[in-house]
Write an enzyme that holds these catalytic residues in place. Structure first.
Site, mmCIF file in Angstrom:
data_model
loop_
_atom_site.group_PDB
_atom_site.id
_atom_site.type_symbol
_atom_site.label_atom_id
_atom_site.label_comp_id
_atom_site.label_asym_id
_atom_site.label_seq_id
_atom_site.Cartn_x
_atom_site.Cartn_y
_atom_site.Cartn_z
ATOM 1 N N ARG A 152 0.719 -1.297 -0.126
ATOM 2 C CA ARG A 152 0.026 0.088 0.209
ATOM 3 C C ARG A 152 1.005 1.214 -0.103
ATOM 4 O O ARG A 152 0.535 2.243 0.941
ATOM 5 C CB ARG A 152 -1.050 -0.006 1.007
ATOM 6 C CG ARG A 152 -2.202 -1.003 1.089
ATOM 7 C CD ARG A 152 -2.986 -0.985 0.119
ATOM 8 N NE ARG A 152 -3.992 -1.788 0.180
ATOM 9 C CZ ARG A 152 -3.958 -3.211 -0.171
ATOM 10 N NH1 ARG A 152 -2.758 -3.421 -0.683
ATOM 11 N NH2 ARG A 152 -5.047 -3.997 -0.155
ATOM 12 N N GLU A 207 -4.703 3.616 6.394
ATOM 13 C CA GLU A 207 -4.540 3.462 5.094
ATOM 14 C C GLU A 207 -5.010 4.500 4.387
ATOM 15 O O GLU A 207 -4.457 4.858 3.286
ATOM 16 C CB GLU A 207 -5.050 2.022 4.382
ATOM 17 C CG GLU A 207 -4.750 1.617 3.276
ATOM 18 C CD GLU A 207 -5.709 0.833 2.556
ATOM 19 O OE1 GLU A 207 -5.521 -0.526 2.949
ATOM 20 O OE2 GLU A 207 -6.538 1.168 1.709
ATOM 21 N N SER A 256 -10.807 -0.611 3.556
ATOM 22 C CA SER A 256 -9.967 -0.952 4.901
ATOM 23 C C SER A 256 -9.406 0.341 5.522
ATOM 24 O O SER A 256 -9.041 1.136 4.785
ATOM 25 C CB SER A 256 -8.688 -1.701 4.455
ATOM 26 O OG SER A 256 -8.981 -2.898 3.876
#
Ligand code: EPU
Length: 362
Positions: A166, A357, A238
């Site tokens: 990520r 995130e 998420s």
């Protein structure tokens, strides 16, 4: 191209949260982008040196309730060019439409596991989107950008992008770059990646190899069971990254929580207390102490009991504890307060630090 003033950003995000952009421009070409940048950089005395924020599908951002005191550029640069197994797409293309085209119309392998992820093509390299054992970095060949400092177009190779879990160069060093086009190298005869637990279970008992379209459909079905319907509930997917720690640290965690799961880069390879082979994880690792990923969803669910818990208009989704949702009328302040409570709880109970995130803007 029109520059609008005081535009509410909430409807441009999947979280459905966020105040006004002081200025807002929708650009569909490099020329329009240059015009918008010129407005922010050297417009009138009043608007000179405005900060710029580039919005794609708004699916991974939390925009402040106070909005953004600068120019928001909504990147709508479109176009898909096919060169055999290489497909080049404009940053503004809807990600899932693009995946559908590569899988269903072109029969190309590589992106099927990344089906149904909200957002745009241009956002895919920024956080190296990933799902079901596949990451965007596996197929990205190059990324074309507009450099806001030099005001020139540049092409970055896959290696230049420094992709990680990520993560990419576009989150720090190249934050001042606006992605224009992304080139993907796909394959006519590649093998679908079916090792991720959810897909294995979906195709359990199948003797033959499922087609690319079947894999795409399976991913869409699995996701529908875990993620809220974006047309009904606001979310940015998420909310936190998974926990990435050296295996030695994981073993310490296991002493307190003997059932804590962990995975190497390939999620099918459980490492719970067992010996492990090399990992492709982005986190620094020594050969005798590989980095492992502990699902933050598991910690939030089983250790901190946040699954399905609500705080005002905000909550952790009942089907997936890592997904924060806005049941309607939620604010960025509520999200941040709840996120802090969660980070604190995880720290207290496990000693581990978790990181959002989702990108906080404004
Ligand atoms: N789990 C629980 N409780 C839950 C949910 C999950 O205990 O409520 C445990 C289970 O053991 C499960 C494990 O956590 O096996 C992992 O959960 P899951 O497979 O649902 O995926 P995840 O690790 O939570 C990641 C990505 C998702 C991606 C899925 C599927 C991150 C932060 N999230 O989630 O990506 O779609 O895997 O590959 O890496 C996103 O980045 O926004 C995103 C949605």
């Amino acid at each position: 191209m029109k520059i609008q003033e005081n535009v509410l950003l909430a409807p441009y995000t999947t979280f459905k949260i966020g105040g006004n952009a002081r200025f807002f421009a929708q650009v569909s070409s490099v020329a329009e982008l240059e015009e918008a940048v010129a407005f922010a950089k050297e417009g009138s005395d009043e608007t000179r040196h405005l900060p710029i924020f580039v919005l794609g599908g708004g699916s991974n951002v939390l925009i402040s309730d106070n909005g953004f005191d600068g120019l928001v550029i909504k990147n709508e640069i479109m176009g898909i060019v096919e060169e055999g197994e290489r497909i080049i797409a404009g940053a503004g293309e809807n990600w899932d439409n693009f995946v559908r085209y590569t899988v269903e119309e072109k029969g190309l392998n590589g992106l099927e596991n990344l089906s149904a992820i909200p957002g745009t093509v241009g956002a895919a390299p920024v956080q190296n989107i990933g799902a079901y054992g596949v990451e965007a970095k596996n197929t990205i060949e190059w990324v074309e950008v507009y450099n806001l400092t030099t005001r020139k177009i540049e092409k970055l190779s896959n290696a230049d992008c420094r992709f990680g879990y990520r993560d990419s160069i576009f989150k720090d060093e190249r934050k001042n770059n606006i992605i224009l086009r992304v080139s993907f190298l796909l394959s006519k005869n590649g093998k679908a990646m079916l090792e991720y637990k959810d897909l294995k279970m979906f195709f359990a008992g199948r003797a033959d190899v499922p087609s690319l379209c079947e894999v795409r459909d399976a991913v869409i079905k699995v996701r529908a069971g875990k993620f809220p319907d974006l047309s009904k509930i606001g979310t940015a997917g998420s909310f936190f990254k998974n926990i990435v720690i050296p295996r030695t640290e994981y073993q310490t965690l296991l002493r307190k929580f003997p059932t804590a799961p962990a995975f190497l880069a390939d999620p099918s390879r459980k490492v719970q207390g067992s010996t492990s082979t090399s990992s492709q994880n982005s986190v620094q690792e020594k050969s005798n102490d590989p980095a492992v990923k502990v699902p933050t969803a598991w910690v939030l669910d089983k250790v901190c009991n946040f699954k399905g818990v609500r705080r005002g208009n905000i909550g952790m989704f009942e089907n997936q504890a890592l997904v924060m949702v806005n049941y309607g009328g939620g604010t960025a302040r509520e999200v941040r307060t709840f996120a802090e409570e969660i980070i604190f709880c995880v720290k207290q109970k496990t000693g581990l630090t978790i990181y959002p995130e989702v990108e906080f803007v404004g």
